[in-house]
Design an enzyme around this catalytic site. Structure first.
Site, PDB file in Angstrom:
ATOM      1  N   SER A 170       0.847  -1.185   0.000  1.00  0.00           N
ATOM      2  CA  SER A 170       0.000   0.000   0.000  1.00  0.00           C
ATOM      3  C   SER A 170       0.888   1.242   0.000  1.00  0.00           C
ATOM      4  CB  SER A 170      -0.954  -0.022   1.205  1.00  0.00           C
ATOM      5  OG  SER A 170      -1.863   1.055   1.151  1.00  0.00           O
ATOM      6  N   THR A 171       0.795   2.090   1.026  1.00  0.00           N
ATOM      7  CA  THR A 171       1.546   3.340   1.063  1.00  0.00           C
ATOM      8  C   THR A 171       3.045   3.092   0.897  1.00  0.00           C
ATOM      9  OG1 THR A 171      -0.058   3.978   2.752  1.00  0.00           O
ATOM     10  CG2 THR A 171       1.749   5.512   2.322  1.00  0.00           C
ATOM     11  N   HIS A 196      -2.677  -1.128  -3.318  1.00  0.00           N
ATOM     12  CA  HIS A 196      -3.813  -0.222  -3.127  1.00  0.00           C
ATOM     13  C   HIS A 196      -3.642   1.011  -4.006  1.00  0.00           C
ATOM     14  CE1 HIS A 196      -4.323  -1.946   1.218  1.00  0.00           C
ATOM     15  NE2 HIS A 196      -4.835  -2.742   0.300  1.00  0.00           N
ATOM     16  N   MET A 289      -0.011   1.324   5.031  1.00  0.00           N
ATOM     17  CA  MET A 289      -0.740   1.610   6.263  1.00  0.00           C
ATOM     18  C   MET A 289      -1.878   0.607   6.439  1.00  0.00           C
ATOM     19  SD  MET A 289      -2.972   5.012   5.375  1.00  0.00           S
ATOM     20  CE  MET A 289      -4.093   5.086   3.972  1.00  0.00           C
ATOM     21  N   ASP A 292      -4.455  -4.591   6.050  1.00  0.00           N
ATOM     22  CA  ASP A 292      -4.877  -5.449   4.948  1.00  0.00           C
ATOM     23  C   ASP A 292      -3.743  -6.392   4.556  1.00  0.00           C
ATOM     24  OD1 ASP A 292      -6.566  -6.423   2.926  1.00  0.00           O
ATOM     25  OD2 ASP A 292      -5.703  -5.052   1.445  1.00  0.00           O
TER      26      ASP A 292
END
Length: 351
Positions: A170-171, A196, A289, A292
């Site tokens: 993600s991030t 993401h 972050m 997930d």
């Protein structure tokens, strides 16, 4: 830690107002100022010392990318880009992430106020993650934040017919995944990736990865075969799952409800890999972050997969790997630069 101090930089007065209204709802965030262009922003940064900046991509006098590059060279700090969903906007945003921006939010094309209202929760979460992110400055344009790794040599012993590599992030993940993929040899086992990212951005990102890597990278379509030397990226706003028909693997794309507030969800992908590939798989969870992917990685490990998490020191945001480690779903915790070699070493031993 006190309130997160945010400076918004956008040529649209309405957008500056909307951002201030949405962010001010959270008691942990304080919008300390706004700037209509990078020149005003530069002076406000010096005077106000914000923790996080939101930065528009397209602005008069100096575009957001030029300002971001100067900022990261002179005074590195967490930046969340405000981007359009146009094709050009996707390319520019991906470039901003390469230059060191932590994350981005998409600017609605119509009805700015209502469109941003729907993203309020996501915006606040990204500002909070950015405030905790590790920002590395002084990076020459186009170079990754991680140490540049030498391309890994292929091994004739690697058998790629039944092994699957699943990567979730993600991030900070757009650059972390690039650091992993660009050193892999052409005979690497099949790879499926959930990062993401909104619709349209995933195709631009996959196309960019395809240009940089020796393996083929593409945004997945429903029914695509999972093949050695190829990586499939889950499309934005769609879940991607692994399916098996006899000896053949492929992917299924759907719009089932979000999981952990995400679609695509890493948990959804990892769960499917646990179910259909089991011990013939490697799971990798990278910077991001939230949590997930943590439960899905545990399911993979319990099914016999080898699981790897990125270590805290090399993560932009140590959220997803941390949660996977806490659940006991991780076999190895490694710096980003060591992950590609570890994956291939396990694959060659497994063959």
């Amino acid at each position: 830690m006190g309130k997160i101090r945010v400076l918004t930089v956008d040529d649209s007065a309405l957008m500056r107002q909307v951002l201030a209204q949405l962010l001010s709802r959270d008691p942990d965030i304080e919008v300390i100022g706004a700037a209509p262009d990078p020149y005003v922003a530069r002076e406000k940064i010096k005077a106000l010392n914000p923790d996080v900046i939101t930065l528009d991509v397209e602005m008069p006098k100096m575009d957001g990318l030029t300002f971001l590059e100067k900022l990261m060279r002179g005074r590195p700090m967490p930046v969340v880009m405000v981007s359009s969903l146009t094709e050009a906007g996707c390319q520019t945003t991906l470039r901003a992430l390469e230059l060191g921006a932590v994350d981005f939010i998409t600017k609605p094309k119509i009805d700015l106020q209502e469109g941003m209202e729907g993203q309020a929760q996501d915006l606040i979460a990204k500002i909070k993650a950015a405030a905790l992110a590790k920002v590395r400055g002084g990076k020459p344009a186009g170079l990754s934040t991680a140490p540049r790794a030498t391309p890994l040599t292929s091994s004739a012993m690697i058998k790629t017919t039944d092994m699957i590599i699943a990567i979730g992030s993600s991030t900070g993940g757009t650059e972390a995944v690039k650091d992993v993929l660009e050193v892999l040899p052409p005979n690497t086992p099949p790879i499926i990736i959930t990062q993401h990212m909104p619709e349209r951005f995933t195709k631009s990102w996959a196309d960019r990865m395809n240009q940089l890597c020796r393996i083929s990278v593409k945004e997945a379509q429903d029914g695509d075969s999972v093949l050695p030397g190829h990586a499939l990226v889950a499309p934005g706003n769609y879940h991607m799952t692994l399916v098996r028909n006899g000896a053949r693997y492929s992917v299924h794309i759907d719009q089932n409800p979000p999981v952990n507030r995400h679609r695509p969800s890493v948990d959804v992908m990892f769960d499917s890999v646990a179910r259909y590939a089991g011990g013939n798989s490697v799971g990798v969870i990278l910077t991001g972050m939230g949590g997930d992917g943590a439960k899905g990685m545990l399911a993979m490990k319990q099914a016999g997969a080898h699981t790897i998490a990125q270590d805290e020191a090399s993560c932009v945001v140590f959220g997803m790997p941390k949660e996977a480690i806490k659940l006991g779903g991780v076999d190895k915790i490694l710096p980003l630069a060591d992950i590609p070699g570890a994956v291939l070493t396990h694959v060659s031993r497994h063959s």
